[in-house]
Design a protein around this motif. Sequence first.
Motif, PDB file in Angstrom:
ATOM      1  N   THR A 327      45.496  35.316  45.564  1.00  0.00           N
ATOM      2  CA  THR A 327      44.925  34.871  46.821  1.00  0.00           C
ATOM      3  C   THR A 327      43.424  34.688  46.647  1.00  0.00           C
ATOM      4  O   THR A 327      42.721  35.620  46.181  1.00  0.00           O
ATOM      5  CB  THR A 327      45.191  35.890  47.933  1.00  0.00           C
ATOM      6  N   LEU A 328      42.912  33.515  46.991  1.00  0.00           N
ATOM      7  CA  LEU A 328      41.504  33.211  46.778  1.00  0.00           C
ATOM      8  C   LEU A 328      40.645  33.623  47.972  1.00  0.00           C
ATOM      9  O   LEU A 328      39.424  33.672  47.858  1.00  0.00           O
ATOM     10  CB  LEU A 328      41.322  31.706  46.529  1.00  0.00           C
ATOM     11  N   ARG A 329      41.240  33.887  49.098  1.00  0.00           N
ATOM     12  CA  ARG A 329      40.449  34.186  50.284  1.00  0.00           C
ATOM     13  C   ARG A 329      39.697  35.502  50.125  1.00  0.00           C
ATOM     14  O   ARG A 329      40.174  36.431  49.521  1.00  0.00           O
ATOM     15  CB  ARG A 329      41.339  34.269  51.523  1.00  0.00           C
TER      16      ARG A 329
END
Length: 329
Positions: A327-329
């Motif tokens: 997950t890049l968030r």
Amino acid sequence: MLVLGRSQVEALLDVDSLIDALAPAMADLSAGRASVPDRVAALVPERDGFLAAMPGFLPSAGVLMTKLVSLFPHNDGARLPTHQALIVAFDPETGEPAALLDGTAITAARTGACSALSARLLAREDATVLAVLGTGVQARSHARAICRVRPIRQIRVAGRDPAKAAALARELSVVLEAEVQAVPGYAEALDGADIAAATTHAVEPVIRRSWLTPGVHITSVGYNPAGREIDDATVAEALVCVESRQAVLAPLPAGSNDLLMPIRDGLITAEHVHAELGELIAGSKPGRTAPDQITLYKSVGVAVQDAAATALVIASAREQSIGADFTLR
């Protein structure tokens, strides 16, 4: 976001499936259904290298992606490939980043696979002798892919370094059923060859008309801003086919000196390009019309090829639960 490394991409990408998938992708490109702008590149003159960006949208495969690919021709090829790449795929519905893939393996595989597609479309059905010019990653990819579409019984390997040519011949003889041998030079490799795969960084042409046998099909994927792989006489006489007229005739680094130089010198015009592969697939342009006709597929690489390969890899990875999710968030 799905993340896949090089070994995973290599394991997931089936060459036969890729050759088949490239056909509708090339047809989409020629019909205007795919969005593929000209690539752009940042140059690194002191290393004769560049970093290029190749975005593309292939609606039929549901892929929106971009490839970042570097070409550093002075890399040794064994420790570091001359071409290295990353591919980022985005959700075409939302634009959200969906996958990060090694693009080096995809670049190698899709280039050889599209040359094999050109051989399926243009080479004589009875082609049995393959000349492989070059000893790098693309030489391997082309030998393996072209053997999937024609009954190749003999492969001749030639390159600047005889030791590398001999090593590649030994390597290919283990994985392919054909008889594979290294030969002293390009002329010897081409003498009697039914298909010739040029995969070099040559400045001076490695394909010369006087070395060719009537009816040969030539695939040329090499790129060198200072030179070319194919001589004027071959280009002038051959039935010339490309991935994209726009791409191959664009200024460097997008286009090809193999066609740009003879056009500049007034030997041919842009209309000498007979067809795009997609036009051959759609049937809007004819392919080979005589057994002794010389055919030439000049490749510069286009993003729909990467998109088609990316679609296959991601689908296989999801089906087999391969790769890491981040997950890049």
